[in-house]
Scaffold this motif. Structure first.
Motif, short mmCIF file in Angstrom:
data_model
loop_
_atom_site.label_atom_id
_atom_site.label_comp_id
_atom_site.label_asym_id
_atom_site.label_seq_id
_atom_site.Cartn_x
_atom_site.Cartn_y
_atom_site.Cartn_z
N LEU A 86 0.82 -1.27 0.09
CA LEU A 86 0.01 0.12 -0.02
C LEU A 86 0.72 1.24 0.00
CD1 LEU A 86 -2.92 1.40 0.14
CD2 LEU A 86 -2.74 1.09 2.64
N VAL A 87 1.93 1.34 0.90
CA VAL A 87 3.00 2.27 0.67
C VAL A 87 3.58 2.48 -0.57
CG1 VAL A 87 3.21 2.11 3.35
CG2 VAL A 87 4.85 0.96 1.59
N PHE A 88 3.98 3.96 -1.05
CA PHE A 88 4.54 4.32 -2.15
C PHE A 88 3.69 3.97 -3.44
CE2 PHE A 88 8.15 3.25 0.77
CZ PHE A 88 8.14 4.85 0.96
N SER A 89 2.31 3.92 -3.07
CA SER A 89 1.18 3.68 -4.13
C SER A 89 0.52 5.20 -4.31
CB SER A 89 0.45 2.67 -3.89
OG SER A 89 -0.41 2.65 -2.91
N TYR A 90 -0.39 5.01 -5.34
CA TYR A 90 -1.43 6.06 -5.82
C TYR A 90 -2.43 6.20 -4.34
CZ TYR A 90 -5.84 7.97 -7.67
OH TYR A 90 -6.85 8.68 -7.96
N ILE A 91 -2.73 4.99 -4.02
CA ILE A 91 -3.65 4.88 -2.95
C ILE A 91 -3.05 5.56 -1.72
CG2 ILE A 91 -5.10 3.45 -1.38
CD1 ILE A 91 -5.39 1.67 -3.71
N ALA A 92 -1.87 5.28 -1.46
CA ALA A 92 -1.35 5.85 -0.27
C ALA A 92 -1.34 7.61 -0.44
CB ALA A 92 0.26 5.47 -0.42
N ALA A 93 -0.81 7.98 -1.72
CA ALA A 93 -1.12 9.24 -1.95
C ALA A 93 -2.65 10.01 -1.54
CB ALA A 93 -0.42 9.82 -3.29
N VAL A 94 -3.40 9.12 -1.90
CA VAL A 94 -4.84 9.49 -1.82
C VAL A 94 -5.23 9.75 -0.17
CG1 VAL A 94 -7.32 8.91 -2.11
CG2 VAL A 94 -5.87 8.92 -3.89
N ILE A 95 -5.04 8.56 0.48
CA ILE A 95 -5.10 8.63 1.87
C ILE A 95 -4.33 9.72 2.63
CG2 ILE A 95 -4.38 7.22 3.97
CD1 ILE A 95 -5.06 4.62 2.28
N ALA A 96 -3.17 9.98 2.26
CA ALA A 96 -2.45 11.05 2.75
C ALA A 96 -3.06 12.38 2.63
CB ALA A 96 -0.78 11.33 2.53
N ALA A 97 -3.46 12.66 1.46
CA ALA A 97 -4.21 13.87 1.08
C ALA A 97 -5.34 14.10 2.04
CB ALA A 97 -4.27 14.03 -0.36
N THR A 98 -5.99 12.87 1.79
CA THR A 98 -7.69 12.79 2.47
C THR A 98 -7.28 13.07 4.15
OG1 THR A 98 -8.42 11.22 1.02
CG2 THR A 98 -9.56 11.42 3.26
N VAL A 99 -6.51 12.70 4.82
CA VAL A 99 -6.18 12.66 6.08
C VAL A 99 -5.90 14.18 6.44
CG1 VAL A 99 -4.60 12.17 8.14
CG2 VAL A 99 -5.58 10.59 6.72
N VAL A 100 -4.93 15.00 5.72
CA VAL A 100 -4.78 16.30 6.22
C VAL A 100 -5.82 17.15 5.62
CG1 VAL A 100 -2.50 15.84 6.08
CG2 VAL A 100 -3.54 16.37 3.88
N ALA A 101 -6.58 17.05 4.80
CA ALA A 101 -7.75 17.72 4.28
C ALA A 101 -8.93 17.63 5.04
CB ALA A 101 -7.97 17.43 2.76
N PHE A 102 -9.05 16.38 5.81
CA PHE A 102 -10.31 16.18 6.52
C PHE A 102 -10.76 17.29 7.53
CE2 PHE A 102 -12.25 14.36 10.28
CZ PHE A 102 -13.49 13.86 9.64
N PRO A 103 -9.64 17.70 8.43
CA PRO A 103 -9.94 18.53 9.75
C PRO A 103 -10.49 19.82 9.09
CG PRO A 103 -7.94 17.45 9.91
CD PRO A 103 -8.41 17.16 8.54
N LEU A 104 -10.01 20.35 7.90
CA LEU A 104 -10.19 21.81 7.67
C LEU A 104 -11.97 21.58 7.02
CD1 LEU A 104 -9.64 24.48 7.17
CD2 LEU A 104 -8.55 24.11 5.05
N VAL A 105 -11.91 20.41 6.19
CA VAL A 105 -13.51 20.24 5.84
C VAL A 105 -14.40 20.14 6.97
CG1 VAL A 105 -15.01 19.00 4.20
CG2 VAL A 105 -12.34 19.26 3.60
N TYR A 106 -14.10 19.23 8.01
CA TYR A 106 -14.95 19.14 8.87
C TYR A 106 -15.48 20.25 9.65
CZ TYR A 106 -16.37 17.08 13.61
OH TYR A 106 -16.92 16.89 14.93
N GLN A 107 -14.51 20.94 10.20
CA GLN A 107 -14.66 22.12 10.87
C GLN A 107 -15.55 23.23 10.24
OE1 GLN A 107 -13.61 22.68 14.47
NE2 GLN A 107 -15.13 24.08 13.95
N THR A 108 -15.27 23.11 9.09
CA THR A 108 -16.27 24.17 8.09
C THR A 108 -17.70 23.77 8.05
OG1 THR A 108 -14.27 24.62 6.67
CG2 THR A 108 -16.31 25.46 5.77
N LEU A 109 -17.74 22.45 8.06
CA LEU A 109 -18.93 22.08 7.82
C LEU A 109 -19.90 22.04 9.41
CD1 LEU A 109 -18.60 18.80 5.58
CD2 LEU A 109 -19.54 20.86 4.92
N VAL A 110 -19.19 21.81 10.32
CA VAL A 110 -19.60 21.94 11.59
C VAL A 110 -20.04 23.32 11.76
CG1 VAL A 110 -19.19 21.80 14.08
CG2 VAL A 110 -18.44 19.96 12.62
N ASN A 111 -19.32 24.17 11.27
CA ASN A 111 -19.66 25.46 11.70
C ASN A 111 -20.84 25.89 10.73
OD1 ASN A 111 -17.49 25.92 13.25
ND2 ASN A 111 -16.24 26.79 11.81
N GLY A 112 -21.00 25.34 9.68
CA GLY A 112 -22.04 25.71 8.75
C GLY A 112 -23.23 25.07 9.42
#
Length: 220
Positions: A86-112
């Protein structure tokens, strides 16, 4: 410079589009589930969900390696099932980007969601609407700006992800080498010209996204 310039851009788009959609759906589900619910440990759960927003990217990347590396249960199962790590694959890149983007999206939606008048939601429930219909016909229309802003902010954050991606997915040309990792490698090798082009492109794209978000806040 044609292929050399465009390949990381296409890789970034492939990663970011999937990661932003995945992160948005997860954040939407979690924000709606926790909306105004008083459950035990809610503060600790929300704090855990927000951690990637403040942790160093290397710490996030290390955590992903522990959870999804070849020695982990998930990583070993993935390698057995798909025949590749799984590491060093396209899916790994997607997982990494998802994890770091999630909090910002979550907090914005909660506020909304919290900005929606709860009396309107309660009125819909009293008229027999299910929770799904309350969300579709009341909550969503009244918080659509926050929902759209959350998606665009998550997209921009995923596009700029570097540290966790480099540790967990590496920088494989044509597979996981995104714009941020390409800029890093270009600077390391002294290829400043193409680095300028990549920097300019990601700044322009992020500026456009943030401008749209700011403009939406002014719409009444």
């Amino acid at each position: 410079m044609g292929t050399e310039f465009w390949t990381p851009i296409w890789v970034s788009l492939r990663v970011v589009i999937v990661a932003s959609l995945l992160g948005f759906c997860l954040a939407m589900a979690m924000a709606w589930f926790l909306k105004k619910r008083q459950i035990r440990g809610k503060v600790f759960l929300e704090t855990f969900l927000m951690l990637p927003l403040v942790l160093p990217p290397t710490v996030v990347g290390f955590g992903l390696l522990v959870l999804f590396g070849r020695n982990s249960f998930i990583g070993s199962w993935f390698e057995w099932f798909f025949g590749q790590p799984l590491v060093f694959s396209y899916i790994a890149a997607v997982i990494a980007a998802t994890v770091v983007a999630f909090p910002l999206v979550y907090q914005t939606l909660v506020n909304g969601f919290e900005s929606v008048d709860s009396d309107l939601e309660d009125a819909a429930r009293q008229m027999g609407a299910s929770e799904f219909k309350v969300f579709i016909y009341v909550t969503f229309p009244l918080s659509w700006r926050s929902i759209a802003s959350g998606f665009m902010l998550g997209f921009a954050r995923a596009l700029g992800e570097f540290g966790a991606t480099l540790m967990f997915a590496g920088s494989i040309y044509g597979v996981t080498q995104t714009i941020p990792t390409s800029i890093y490698l270009a600077v390391e090798t002294g290829n400043y010209l193409i680095a300028y082009y990549w920097v300019g492109s990601i700044i322009l794209f992020s500026f456009i996204l943030l401008s749209v978000v700011q403009q939406m806040k002014k719409v009444t």
